[in-house]
Motif scaffolding. Structure first.
Motif, short mmCIF file in Angstrom:
data_model
loop_
_atom_site.label_atom_id
_atom_site.label_comp_id
_atom_site.label_asym_id
_atom_site.label_seq_id
_atom_site.Cartn_x
_atom_site.Cartn_y
_atom_site.Cartn_z
N ALA A 80 0.95 -1.13 -0.06
CA ALA A 80 0.06 -0.04 -0.02
C ALA A 80 0.95 1.23 -0.12
O ALA A 80 0.68 2.21 -0.71
CB ALA A 80 -0.92 0.08 1.15
N GLU A 81 1.94 1.12 0.62
CA GLU A 81 2.74 2.25 0.80
C GLU A 81 3.34 2.85 -0.41
O GLU A 81 3.73 3.61 -1.08
CB GLU A 81 3.93 2.19 1.80
N ARG A 82 4.07 1.59 -1.01
CA ARG A 82 4.68 1.93 -2.47
C ARG A 82 3.59 2.45 -3.57
O ARG A 82 3.86 3.17 -4.32
CB ARG A 82 5.04 0.39 -2.93
N LYS A 83 2.43 1.95 -3.45
CA LYS A 83 1.33 2.46 -4.39
C LYS A 83 1.03 3.74 -4.18
O LYS A 83 0.98 4.55 -4.88
CB LYS A 83 0.22 1.48 -4.48
N ILE A 84 1.14 3.96 -2.76
CA ILE A 84 0.56 5.57 -2.48
C ILE A 84 1.75 6.40 -3.00
O ILE A 84 1.66 7.47 -3.44
CB ILE A 84 0.53 5.52 -0.86
N ARG A 85 2.98 6.13 -3.15
CA ARG A 85 4.23 6.73 -3.37
C ARG A 85 4.04 6.99 -5.03
O ARG A 85 4.45 7.92 -5.29
CB ARG A 85 5.49 6.18 -3.21
N LEU A 86 3.52 5.96 -5.66
CA LEU A 86 3.56 6.06 -7.03
C LEU A 86 2.33 7.06 -7.66
O LEU A 86 2.32 7.52 -8.79
CB LEU A 86 3.26 4.53 -7.37
N SER A 87 1.41 6.89 -6.68
CA SER A 87 0.17 7.90 -7.20
C SER A 87 -0.34 8.37 -5.82
O SER A 87 -1.39 8.12 -5.47
CB SER A 87 -1.00 6.97 -8.03
N PRO A 88 0.33 9.51 -5.25
CA PRO A 88 -0.05 10.17 -4.10
C PRO A 88 -1.57 10.92 -4.18
O PRO A 88 -1.78 11.39 -5.39
CB PRO A 88 0.80 11.26 -3.81
N GLY A 89 -2.18 10.90 -3.11
CA GLY A 89 -3.54 11.95 -3.21
C GLY A 89 -4.83 11.23 -3.30
O GLY A 89 -5.72 11.71 -2.50
N GLY A 90 -4.86 9.96 -3.60
CA GLY A 90 -6.09 9.14 -3.79
C GLY A 90 -6.28 7.97 -2.78
O GLY A 90 -5.25 7.60 -2.41
N PRO A 91 -7.48 7.65 -2.84
CA PRO A 91 -7.51 6.35 -2.01
C PRO A 91 -6.70 5.07 -2.88
O PRO A 91 -6.33 5.18 -3.88
CB PRO A 91 -9.06 5.88 -2.16
N VAL A 92 -6.34 3.97 -1.90
CA VAL A 92 -5.64 2.93 -2.65
C VAL A 92 -6.53 1.71 -2.50
O VAL A 92 -6.94 1.29 -1.64
CB VAL A 92 -4.24 2.93 -1.79
N ARG A 93 -6.51 0.97 -3.75
CA ARG A 93 -7.14 -0.26 -3.51
C ARG A 93 -6.16 -1.44 -3.88
O ARG A 93 -5.65 -1.32 -5.19
CB ARG A 93 -8.36 -0.24 -4.66
N LEU A 94 -5.89 -2.51 -3.14
CA LEU A 94 -4.87 -3.29 -3.48
C LEU A 94 -5.63 -4.74 -4.01
O LEU A 94 -6.36 -5.16 -3.69
CB LEU A 94 -3.98 -3.73 -2.42
N THR A 95 -5.14 -4.92 -5.31
CA THR A 95 -5.54 -6.52 -6.00
C THR A 95 -4.48 -7.35 -6.04
O THR A 95 -3.19 -6.98 -5.73
CB THR A 95 -6.20 -5.92 -7.33
N THR A 96 -4.90 -8.29 -6.58
CA THR A 96 -3.75 -9.50 -6.84
C THR A 96 -2.58 -8.85 -7.54
O THR A 96 -1.25 -9.32 -7.17
CB THR A 96 -4.55 -10.59 -7.27
N ASN A 97 -2.72 -8.17 -8.47
CA ASN A 97 -1.76 -7.71 -9.42
C ASN A 97 -0.54 -6.92 -8.72
O ASN A 97 0.49 -6.95 -8.98
CB ASN A 97 -2.22 -6.92 -10.71
N ASP A 98 -1.06 -6.04 -7.38
CA ASP A 98 -0.09 -5.38 -6.88
C ASP A 98 0.79 -6.14 -6.17
O ASP A 98 1.75 -5.64 -5.66
CB ASP A 98 -0.92 -4.52 -5.86
#
Length: 90
Positions: free
Chosen positions: A67-85
């Motif tokens: 989740a933290e990695r995904k937040i750094r890649l696209s800050p500002g919005g909600p994060v939804r983790l799927t299998t691909n992540d």
């Protein structure tokens, strides 16, 4: 990100677990799909809410790291983790 208090909840349809992460940019709403928990954290397909939360707790460090990695890649919005992540890409 700093995690002051991690509060998790299962959505009414039991398709996701929602949680919030806190950091220098405030709180960010996050979710992980049931499919990701089944594929990456051995959640049985017929698991109830208690078992879903247990699977989340067992994989919490990895889930938060992704989740933290995904937040750094696209800050500002909600994060939804799927299998691909959780797939390792080279």
């Amino acid at each position: 990100m700093d995690i002051i208090e991690l509060v998790t909840d299962v959505t009414a349809d039991r398709r996701e677990i929602v949680f919030r992460l806190s950091g220098q940019h405030g709180e960010i709403a996050c979710a992980i799909t049931r499919e990701a928990l089944e594929a990456q954290f051995w959640l049985p397909p017929d698991a109830d809410q208690i078992r879903m939360l247990k699977a989340f707790a067992d994989g919490q460090r990895r889930i938060i790291a992704v989740a933290e990695r995904k937040i750094r890649l696209s800050p500002g919005g909600p994060v939804r983790l799927t299998t691909n992540d959780f797939l390792i890409r080279r």
